[in-house]
Design a protein around this motif. Structure first.
Motif, PDB file in Angstrom:
ATOM      1  N   GLY A 198      49.816  46.846  57.507  1.00  0.00           N
ATOM      2  CA  GLY A 198      48.079  47.031  56.720  1.00  0.00           C
ATOM      3  C   GLY A 198      48.571  47.722  56.130  1.00  0.00           C
ATOM      4  O   GLY A 198      48.134  46.426  55.006  1.00  0.00           O
ATOM      5  N   LEU A 199      49.311  48.737  55.831  1.00  0.00           N
ATOM      6  CA  LEU A 199      49.490  48.806  53.398  1.00  0.00           C
ATOM      7  C   LEU A 199      50.361  48.157  52.934  1.00  0.00           C
ATOM      8  O   LEU A 199      49.416  47.511  51.856  1.00  0.00           O
ATOM      9  N   ILE A 200      51.411  47.335  53.918  1.00  0.00           N
ATOM     10  CA  ILE A 200      51.857  46.074  53.488  1.00  0.00           C
ATOM     11  C   ILE A 200      51.311  44.096  52.943  1.00  0.00           C
ATOM     12  O   ILE A 200      50.934  44.248  51.711  1.00  0.00           O
ATOM     13  N   GLY A 201      49.978  44.542  54.146  1.00  0.00           N
ATOM     14  CA  GLY A 201      49.864  43.077  53.924  1.00  0.00           C
ATOM     15  C   GLY A 201      48.654  43.545  52.726  1.00  0.00           C
ATOM     16  O   GLY A 201      47.942  42.496  52.208  1.00  0.00           O
ATOM     17  N   LEU A 202      47.488  44.821  52.966  1.00  0.00           N
ATOM     18  CA  LEU A 202      47.116  44.851  51.996  1.00  0.00           C
ATOM     19  C   LEU A 202      46.860  44.892  50.457  1.00  0.00           C
ATOM     20  O   LEU A 202      46.186  43.733  49.541  1.00  0.00           O
ATOM     21  N   CYS A 203      48.651  45.480  50.702  1.00  0.00           N
ATOM     22  CA  CYS A 203      48.753  45.448  49.214  1.00  0.00           C
ATOM     23  C   CYS A 203      49.257  44.083  48.486  1.00  0.00           C
ATOM     24  O   CYS A 203      48.890  43.798  47.155  1.00  0.00           O
ATOM     25  N   SER A 204      49.596  43.377  49.200  1.00  0.00           N
ATOM     26  CA  SER A 204      50.420  41.874  48.860  1.00  0.00           C
ATOM     27  C   SER A 204      49.017  41.374  48.357  1.00  0.00           C
ATOM     28  O   SER A 204      48.732  40.721  47.727  1.00  0.00           O
ATOM     29  N   ASN A 205      47.924  40.908  49.768  1.00  0.00           N
ATOM     30  CA  ASN A 205      46.223  40.704  48.795  1.00  0.00           C
ATOM     31  C   ASN A 205      46.506  41.053  47.902  1.00  0.00           C
ATOM     32  O   ASN A 205      45.251  39.838  47.215  1.00  0.00           O
ATOM     33  N   LEU A 206      46.493  43.023  47.725  1.00  0.00           N
ATOM     34  CA  LEU A 206      45.247  43.157  46.450  1.00  0.00           C
ATOM     35  C   LEU A 206      46.045  41.789  45.025  1.00  0.00           C
ATOM     36  O   LEU A 206      45.511  42.053  43.953  1.00  0.00           O
ATOM     37  N   PHE A 207      47.596  42.104  45.748  1.00  0.00           N
ATOM     38  CA  PHE A 207      47.820  41.580  43.881  1.00  0.00           C
ATOM     39  C   PHE A 207      48.420  40.267  43.264  1.00  0.00           C
ATOM     40  O   PHE A 207      47.663  39.590  42.849  1.00  0.00           O
ATOM     41  N   ALA A 208      48.378  39.288  45.269  1.00  0.00           N
ATOM     42  CA  ALA A 208      47.424  38.236  45.147  1.00  0.00           C
ATOM     43  C   ALA A 208      46.542  37.875  44.909  1.00  0.00           C
ATOM     44  O   ALA A 208      46.181  36.836  43.207  1.00  0.00           O
ATOM     45  N   LEU A 209      45.311  38.086  44.606  1.00  0.00           N
ATOM     46  CA  LEU A 209      43.740  37.986  44.295  1.00  0.00           C
ATOM     47  C   LEU A 209      44.386  38.295  42.555  1.00  0.00           C
ATOM     48  O   LEU A 209      43.661  37.433  41.950  1.00  0.00           O
ATOM     49  N   CYS A 210      44.746  39.740  41.900  1.00  0.00           N
ATOM     50  CA  CYS A 210      44.572  39.838  40.921  1.00  0.00           C
ATOM     51  C   CYS A 210      45.427  39.213  39.986  1.00  0.00           C
ATOM     52  O   CYS A 210      44.948  38.212  39.051  1.00  0.00           O
ATOM     53  N   VAL A 211      46.548  37.815  40.549  1.00  0.00           N
ATOM     54  CA  VAL A 211      47.024  36.939  39.915  1.00  0.00           C
ATOM     55  C   VAL A 211      45.900  35.590  40.094  1.00  0.00           C
ATOM     56  O   VAL A 211      46.584  34.590  38.872  1.00  0.00           O
ATOM     57  N   LEU A 212      45.622  35.315  41.005  1.00  0.00           N
ATOM     58  CA  LEU A 212      44.727  34.114  41.084  1.00  0.00           C
ATOM     59  C   LEU A 212      43.984  34.040  40.161  1.00  0.00           C
ATOM     60  O   LEU A 212      42.972  33.323  39.550  1.00  0.00           O
ATOM     61  N   LEU A 213      42.868  35.977  39.949  1.00  0.00           N
ATOM     62  CA  LEU A 213      41.900  35.593  38.341  1.00  0.00           C
ATOM     63  C   LEU A 213      42.439  35.377  37.597  1.00  0.00           C
ATOM     64  O   LEU A 213      41.748  35.152  36.726  1.00  0.00           O
ATOM     65  N   SER A 214      43.501  36.117  37.417  1.00  0.00           N
ATOM     66  CA  SER A 214      44.094  36.465  36.089  1.00  0.00           C
ATOM     67  C   SER A 214      44.440  34.425  36.147  1.00  0.00           C
ATOM     68  O   SER A 214      43.748  34.000  34.427  1.00  0.00           O
ATOM     69  N   SER A 273      53.716  52.406  67.771  1.00  0.00           N
ATOM     70  CA  SER A 273      53.736  53.860  66.245  1.00  0.00           C
ATOM     71  C   SER A 273      52.693  53.169  65.475  1.00  0.00           C
ATOM     72  O   SER A 273      52.572  52.372  65.306  1.00  0.00           O
ATOM     73  N   PRO A 274      52.005  54.489  65.117  1.00  0.00           N
ATOM     74  CA  PRO A 274      50.559  54.233  64.482  1.00  0.00           C
ATOM     75  C   PRO A 274      51.965  54.132  62.503  1.00  0.00           C
ATOM     76  O   PRO A 274      50.895  53.752  61.851  1.00  0.00           O
ATOM     77  N   TRP A 275      52.703  54.299  62.751  1.00  0.00           N
ATOM     78  CA  TRP A 275      53.993  54.136  61.788  1.00  0.00           C
ATOM     79  C   TRP A 275      54.044  52.610  61.183  1.00  0.00           C
ATOM     80  O   TRP A 275      54.074  52.231  60.047  1.00  0.00           O
ATOM     81  N   PHE A 276      54.134  52.335  62.565  1.00  0.00           N
ATOM     82  CA  PHE A 276      54.540  50.537  62.526  1.00  0.00           C
ATOM     83  C   PHE A 276      53.290  50.558  61.759  1.00  0.00           C
ATOM     84  O   PHE A 276      53.511  48.991  60.969  1.00  0.00           O
ATOM     85  N   SER A 277      51.634  50.322  62.458  1.00  0.00           N
ATOM     86  CA  SER A 277      50.928  49.567  62.435  1.00  0.00           C
ATOM     87  C   SER A 277      50.350  50.142  61.117  1.00  0.00           C
ATOM     88  O   SER A 277      49.877  49.162  59.719  1.00  0.00           O
ATOM     89  N   THR A 278      50.719  51.450  60.772  1.00  0.00           N
ATOM     90  CA  THR A 278      49.938  51.975  58.607  1.00  0.00           C
ATOM     91  C   THR A 278      51.146  51.352  57.834  1.00  0.00           C
ATOM     92  O   THR A 278      50.734  50.481  56.996  1.00  0.00           O
ATOM     93  N   ALA A 279      52.515  50.950  58.047  1.00  0.00           N
ATOM     94  CA  ALA A 279      52.878  49.984  57.362  1.00  0.00           C
ATOM     95  C   ALA A 279      52.711  48.407  57.185  1.00  0.00           C
ATOM     96  O   ALA A 279      52.698  47.992  55.983  1.00  0.00           O
TER      97      ALA A 279
END
Length: 336
Positions: free
Chosen positions: A32-48, A24-30
């Motif tokens: 991917g988006l969850i993983g990318l957002c989680s890593n971006l959030f963690a990176l911002c917290v790390l840099l701070s 299912s494309p929605w399974f893979s998309t969900a």
């Protein structure tokens, strides 16, 4: 077709009724988006957090964590940019990529971004092991520059490993259900060597992390109950070890089933060397399930730092916030 990246799995088997849910494309998309957002959030917290630190040991540890988060983010971004469009468009891979260049790139990405977190986890565990158990083996703590150099070495080593099929050892081939490429689990000499090298290196990294972290945790517990240490707040020590253990547990759960499966499959197929040209249907589907489990590693890794930071731990365990009336033991080697 031993000289191409196609024909390793039976394409007719990918048209069963269960495929619609698996691909299912929605399974893979969900995911991917969850993983990318989680890593971006963690990176911002790390840099701070890194801008507010004075402890060199903690700063170098954050460098390793930052390298891990960047690796997970880029891994999700690169692989999703190929896999998700396939699920929506359903393009004919042999027509779009007749020379197997895209397949080789995707296979390289899967190996590179898969092996890096395991090696970084073992490196972080080894660095903390030395800091806690061998305080006099080095004159100073690992600096930020040296920590980034170590991260670069891990990236370079993983890159060389991923390039082995391009250099002639093993092959990257299209995998069930036709949306991704990975190493080949067929009984060919080059494929066997590359599969075992990839899997055993990953298993060794997980085992090294387990050994280093276990010894470090035992040492911390022993020192905290001893009366022979210098007084020092223990918050950073607890925080780093909790995060390391969390990273190790996630890597073990997500990666060990795939790594063990690769070793078992390759060794079981040794008697059929030169005869088996197509992977069995069950092997294809199990490989896809285990790869989906590995994807969770990239999604959960950033949450280890987000949830197990000192501010969160202090809410769960308030005594970490209160200064002790009596000198608390600590590991002086963490603060040279």
């Amino acid at each position: 077709q031993p000289d191409t990246c196609f024909g390793v799995f039976n394409s007719s088997s990918s048209r069963d009724p269960a495929q619609s849910s698996i691909t299912s494309p929605w399974f893979s998309t969900a995911f991917g988006l969850i993983g990318l957002c989680s890593n971006l959030f963690a990176l911002c917290v790390l840099l701070s957090s890194s801008r507010k630190l004075s402890s060199q040991a903690r700063s170098s540890f954050l460098v390793f964590l930052c390298g891990l988060v960047v690796t997970d983010f880029m891994g999700l971004l690169v692989t999703a940019s190929v896999i998700i469009p396939y699920h929506f468009i359903k393009f004919a891979w042999a027509t779009v990529d007749p020379g197997c260049h895209l397949c080789s790139f995707l296979g390289f990405s899967m190996v590179f971004f898969g092996q890096c977190p395991l090696l970084l986890g073992a490196t972080m565990a080894g660095e903390r092991f030395l800091g806690i158990n061998r305080p006099f083996s080095r004159s100073t703590s690992v600096s930020k520059r040296r920590a980034w150099a170590i991260v670069g070495l891990v990236w370079g080593f993983s890159c060389l490993l991923g390039l082995l099929p391009v250099l002639g050892l093993g092959r990257y081939t299209l995998q069930y259900p036709g949306s991704w490429c990975f190493l080949t689990l067929l009984p060919d000499t080059g494929d066997i060597i590359f599969c075992l090298l990839f899997a055993l290196l990953g298993i060794c990294s997980v085992l090294l992390s387990f050994v280093f972290n276990t010894v470090s945790v035992v040492t911390l517990c022993r020192v905290y109950h001893s009366q022979e240490s210098v007084q020092r707040r223990r918050d950073s020590e607890v925080e780093m070890m909790v995060q390391l253990v969390g990273i190790m547990v996630i890597a073990t759960i997500c990666w060990m089933p795939l790594l063990i499966f690769i070793v078992q499959t390759v060794l079981q197929q040794l008697p059929a060397q030169g005869q088996l040209q197509v992977l069995p249907v069950e092997t294809q589907k199990l490989l896809l399930i285990y790869i989906r489990m590995v994807t969770w590693n990239q999604i959960l890794d950033p949450w280890v730092y987000i949830l197990f930071r000192r501010a969160v731990l202090q809410r769960i365990y308030p005594s970490l916030r209160r200064p002790s009336l009596r000198p608390r033991p600590s590991i002086v080697s963490l603060y040279p």
